[in-house]
Scaffold this motif. Structure first.
Motif, short mmCIF file in Angstrom:
data_model
loop_
_atom_site.label_atom_id
_atom_site.label_comp_id
_atom_site.label_asym_id
_atom_site.label_seq_id
_atom_site.Cartn_x
_atom_site.Cartn_y
_atom_site.Cartn_z
N UNK A 1 14.80 29.91 17.52
CA UNK A 1 13.71 28.15 17.69
C UNK A 1 13.66 28.43 15.88
N UNK A 2 13.52 28.97 14.98
CA UNK A 2 12.55 28.96 13.50
C UNK A 2 14.11 28.45 12.54
N UNK A 3 14.90 29.60 13.19
CA UNK A 3 16.05 29.44 12.53
C UNK A 3 17.58 27.62 13.01
N UNK A 4 16.95 28.01 14.14
CA UNK A 4 17.85 26.47 14.69
C UNK A 4 16.85 25.17 14.20
N UNK A 5 15.52 25.08 13.67
CA UNK A 5 14.78 24.14 13.55
C UNK A 5 15.08 23.51 11.75
N UNK A 6 14.79 25.06 10.69
CA UNK A 6 15.29 24.83 9.88
C UNK A 6 16.98 24.26 9.70
N UNK A 7 17.55 24.97 10.67
CA UNK A 7 18.93 24.30 9.71
C UNK A 7 19.48 22.58 10.16
N UNK A 8 18.66 22.38 11.49
CA UNK A 8 19.01 21.12 11.54
C UNK A 8 18.03 19.69 10.82
N UNK A 9 17.37 20.92 10.23
CA UNK A 9 16.29 19.57 9.21
C UNK A 9 16.71 20.45 7.50
N UNK A 10 17.64 20.05 7.51
CA UNK A 10 18.98 21.23 5.81
C UNK A 10 17.07 21.96 5.65
N UNK A 11 16.73 22.68 5.95
CA UNK A 11 15.92 23.45 5.65
C UNK A 11 14.63 23.03 5.23
N UNK A 12 14.42 21.92 5.65
CA UNK A 12 12.82 21.26 5.39
C UNK A 12 11.70 21.92 6.16
#
Length: 337
Positions: free
Chosen positions: A204-215
């Motif tokens: 979920x960390x990787x997915x959430x950061x990817x969805x928010x363009x790393x933010x």
């Protein structure tokens, strides 16, 4: 007290700390409302994880509260203590209780009750108080969620999660949810989640950061704890907030708190049951003003999973602890004599 009321009632008690089988139907005296309190003839009672914790001996009721489990009910006001107007009699209400909801009648403070919105069944109404009070306080009051922010809720298919998704979306947030199966993720998306992450298949960390363009995320509401604590720090944006509401994965973890300092994170938490009647009354008024109109409009509704008879509370707890559910479980209370 009205003379037509019985002297005793059926309730479900915790016979001893243990598994679901320790929940036993019993006959107990009818409770009597004190000053500012109402007696509710219970139609349905909600089932929540704190009930399971209390049954296991891990979550004792607050001082002065009923030892019976049950934190939310729907029903009809049949008696009132001093300080209340006669007009409250006969009203259909849904109410938050510090205990005692697994019964034919329960006493609650009138300020902790809300009118049942038009179009909502009594079964649905019993699924509102504990969940909506908890979400409103932790997402909006304590978590400070604002329009346009990215909100992540773990356990997105639970009673808390399904409510949090709908309310956050209704107030303009970008919503990310985690759940344990593709079916549960589909439900989260149907309720308005912009991104649903199957935590068994994705980080979920990787997915959430990817969805928010790393933010990363602005607010996380977490009921897992354990290993999720540090992972929430990784998923958060700078100046992000994390609100802890439970510890299904355990209350202890080894955490690198440097991440909290570097990102200027705020990690807080709360539990609702021990809070004062006045505190809960404040939440009730805000819900009545800002959330019940959304419920009446059908924009935010409790997600219902199943209904059991009051006497089948043990089966309801077994289902709750299996995790094989989406949304809320309620108990239907019979008044046949």
């Amino acid at each position: 007290m009205a003379s037509a009321l019985p002297e005793t009632m059926t309730a479900v008690e915790i016979s001893e700390p243990g598994g679901p089988e320790v929940l036993k139907p019993v006959t107990v005296p009818l409770p009597r409302p004190g000053k500012g309190e109402i007696l509710i003839r219970v139609d349905h009672a909600g089932v929540n994880r704190p009930d399971c914790l209390q049954r296991a001996g891990a979550y004792p009721p607050p001082k002065g509260a009923s030892p019976l489990p049950g934190l939310e009910v729907s029903g009809t006001v049949v008696a009132a203590g001093s300080g209340l107007t006669p007009g409250i009699m006969g009203k259909a209400v849904m109410a938050l209780s510090p205990g005692g909801g697994y019964a034919q009648y329960v006493v609650v403070h009138a300020s902790n009750a809300l009118p049942v919105p038009a179009g909502l069944s009594m079964a649905q109404a019993a699924a509102v108080p504990e969940t909506f009070f908890t979400v409103w306080h932790n997402v909006f009051q304590r978590g400070g969620l604002r329009k346009g922010e990215v909100f992540l809720v773990h356990g997105g298919s639970s009673g808390i999660g399904t409510t949090a998704i709908q309310l956050a979306k209704a107030f303009g947030a970008v919503v990310i949810a985690t759940a344990g199966s593709d079916e549960k993720c589909n439900l989260c998306r149907e309720l308005g989640a912009d991104l649903a992450i199957n935590y068994r298949e994705q980080d979920f960390v990787e997915a959430a950061r990817h969805y928010t363009d790393g933010r990363g995320t602005d607010l996380i509401v977490d009921m897992v704890g354990g290993s999720y604590i540090e992972r929430n720090y990784d998923a958060s944006a700078e100046d992000g907030r994390i609100v802890q509401i439970a510890f299904l994965g355990g209350p202890k973890a080894e955490v690198n708190f440097a991440k909290l300092m570097v990102k200027r994170l705020t990690h807080t938490g709360s539990t609702l049951r021990p809070r004062s009647t006045e505190f809960k009354a404040q939440i009730a008024r805000e819900l009545e003003e800002q959330v019940l109109p959304l419920v009446e409009a059908g924009r935010v509704l409790p997600v219902m999973h199943s209904t059991f008879a009051l006497e089948e509370a043990a089966k309801a707890h077994a289902l709750m602890e299996s995790g094989d559910l989406t949304g809320k479980i309620v108990l239907e209370v019979s008044h046949d004599q």
